[in-house]
Design an enzyme around this catalytic site. Structure first.
Site, short mmCIF file in Angstrom:
data_model
loop_
_atom_site.label_atom_id
_atom_site.label_comp_id
_atom_site.label_asym_id
_atom_site.label_seq_id
_atom_site.Cartn_x
_atom_site.Cartn_y
_atom_site.Cartn_z
N CYS A 85 -6.19 -1.64 3.15
CA CYS A 85 -4.76 -2.08 3.44
C CYS A 85 -3.36 -1.71 3.01
O CYS A 85 -2.67 -0.43 3.18
CB CYS A 85 -5.66 -3.47 3.61
SG CYS A 85 -4.08 -4.42 4.53
N HIS A 201 -11.14 -3.95 4.95
CA HIS A 201 -11.72 -4.16 2.97
C HIS A 201 -12.95 -4.79 3.20
O HIS A 201 -13.47 -5.20 4.06
CB HIS A 201 -11.19 -6.10 3.73
CG HIS A 201 -9.61 -6.27 3.40
ND1 HIS A 201 -8.91 -6.31 2.30
CD2 HIS A 201 -8.60 -6.39 4.51
CE1 HIS A 201 -7.06 -6.04 2.56
NE2 HIS A 201 -7.13 -6.39 4.14
N GLU A 203 -14.43 -4.87 0.54
CA GLU A 203 -13.99 -5.90 -0.49
C GLU A 203 -14.80 -7.26 0.12
O GLU A 203 -15.57 -8.23 -0.31
CB GLU A 203 -13.35 -5.92 -1.97
CG GLU A 203 -12.14 -6.47 -1.14
CD GLU A 203 -11.32 -5.72 -0.57
OE1 GLU A 203 -11.60 -4.84 0.38
OE2 GLU A 203 -10.06 -6.32 -0.21
#
Lengths: 227, 80
Positions: A85, A201, A203
Site C-alpha cells: 500500500c 494488504h 497482513e
C-alpha cells in the site's frame, strides 16, 4: 528468519505487519525511518499508512528518508523488499519498481476485499503457492497504477506483473478493477523479482474468524521459501 | 531570490481531479471549457543572488523531489 518493518511518521499498518510476521515465524524488528542502518534481515517490509501525511505525493517524502538509502542498497544487493500500500507508493518513488500510483479513478477512498490473481510464481514471494487467486483487503485513495507505454511493454516482457485485480475465479476484467489501474495491475516486481510492491494488504487476512486466511497462506509460503 | 516552479501532469496521464473540476465548472454555467488539468505551484526562496544559479537549484529540486518525471513536467516560471 529475520525481518524488519520500517516505521515512518504516519505509518499505521506497521504493527499489523509485525503481528503477521511474528505469527508465521519471523523474528521481526521495528526500524525507525531516521535510523541509518538496517539490522541484519532476510526481508524488509515498507508498511501501509500515510507516511508524512501523504504530502506532495504519496510516498515521496518517505522515499527520501534516512533509512531508505540502506533499504535501496539492500534491495540492489538482492535482498527481499516488500512494499504494501503506502509501502508500494514509497517503492515507486524510490524507483526500485517502475511506474507510479495515481489518485483512484473515481476519486473515492476504497476500503474492501478484492481478489487478486498471481501472474508469476518464479520468485521467492509466490513460489510453491498452491493457489492462483487470493482474497486480500485494499484500503487506499491513490492506488491507480500507471506507467508509460514503453514501461508497460518492458514490465510485461520481463514478467514483472505480480498481481492483477480479478474476480473470485481469477477472471481479469475491467469490472473487477477497483481503482482504474492500467491493465488491472495490483502489484509489480522489480526486474530481478526480489522487490515487490502491492496495494492489497496480506497482513489483514491472517485470522479466519476476523477476516480470511489467504494472508496466512501467503506468509507461511513466504517463510518456507526464504528458509 | 524567489523562484517559482509549476508542475503539471503530462498530456496522456489521467487527471480525475481536473475532470471533476471541469464538470463542476460546467454545472455552474462555465460552458466554454474543453479541458481542466490540475497542477502544483511552488514558491521557493533560495539564498542566492544570481538568478541563473537560483533557477538551477530549483530545477534540481524539481527533478529530485518536487516532480515525479514519470507523470509530471515542470517549468520554472519566474524569478524575482
Amino acid at each position: 528468519m529475520k525481518s524488519s518493518v520500517i516505521t515512518f511518521p504516519g505509518s499505521n499498518c506497521d504493527r499489523d505487519m509485525d503481528v503477521a510476521l511474528k505469527k508465521f515465524g519471523f523474528n521481526n524488528k521495528m526500524v525507525w525511518h531516521n535510523d541509518n542502518e538496517l539490522p541484519k534481515s532476510d526481508l524488509v517490509v515498507l508498511p501501509g499508512g500515510f507516511s508524512y501525511g501523504d504530502y506532495l505525493r504519496c510516498g515521496s517524502m518517505a522515499s527520501k528518508s534516512k533509512i531508505m538509502q540502506s533499504v535501496i542498497n539492500f534491495a540492489k544487493s538482492g535482498g527481499l523488499v516488500m512494499g504494501i500500500c503506502n509501502g508500494f507508493q514509497i517503492l515507486v518513488e524510490t524507483g526500485l519498481v517502475p511506474g507510479v500510483l495515481l489518485r483512484n479513478k473515481y476519486l473515492e477512498f476504497i476500503c474492501k476485499n478484492v481478489f487478486v490473481k498471481l501472474d508469476n510464481k518464479e520468485n521467492t514471494y509466490f513460489k510453491n503457492l498452491n493457489k492462483d487467486v487470493l482474497e486480500f483487503h485494499i484500503a487506499h485513495n491513490e492506488g491507480n497504477y500507471f506507467c508509460t507505454k514503453d514501461q508497460l511493454k518492458e514490465i510485461k516482457d520481463n514478467n514483472q506483473i505480480a498481481l492483477y485485480y480479478c474476480n473470485y475465479e481469477g477472471k481479469i476484467d475491467d469490472q473487477y478493477n477497483p481503482n482504474g489501474s492500467i491493465k488491472n495491475i495490483a502489484g509489480i516486481f522489480n526486474k530481478e523479482k526480489n522487490v515487490i510492491g502491492m496495494m492489497p494488504h496480506p497482513e489483514r487476512m491472517i485470522d479466519q474468524s476476523l477476516s480470511g486466511e489467504d494472508g496466512s497462506i501467503f506468509f507461511k509460503n513466504l517463510i518456507n521459501n526464504i528458509k | 531570490m524567489k523562484v517559482s516552479a509549476i508542475i503539471t501532469l503530462k498530456k496522456d496521464v489521467l487527471d480525475p481531479q481536473g475532470k471533476v473540476i471541469h464538470q463542476a465548472l460546467d454545472g455552474m454555467g462555465f460552458k466554454n471549457i474543453s479541458e481542466v488539468r490540475q497542477g502544483k505551484y511552488f514558491e521557493i526562496d533560495v539564498n542566492e543572488n544570481d538568478p541563473n544559479k537560483a533557477k538551477a537549484v530549483v530545477e534540481d529540486m524539481c527533478e529530485k523531489l518536487l516532480a515525479n518525471l514519470v507523470i509530471e513536467n515542470f517549468k520554472i516560471i519566474e524569478t524575482q
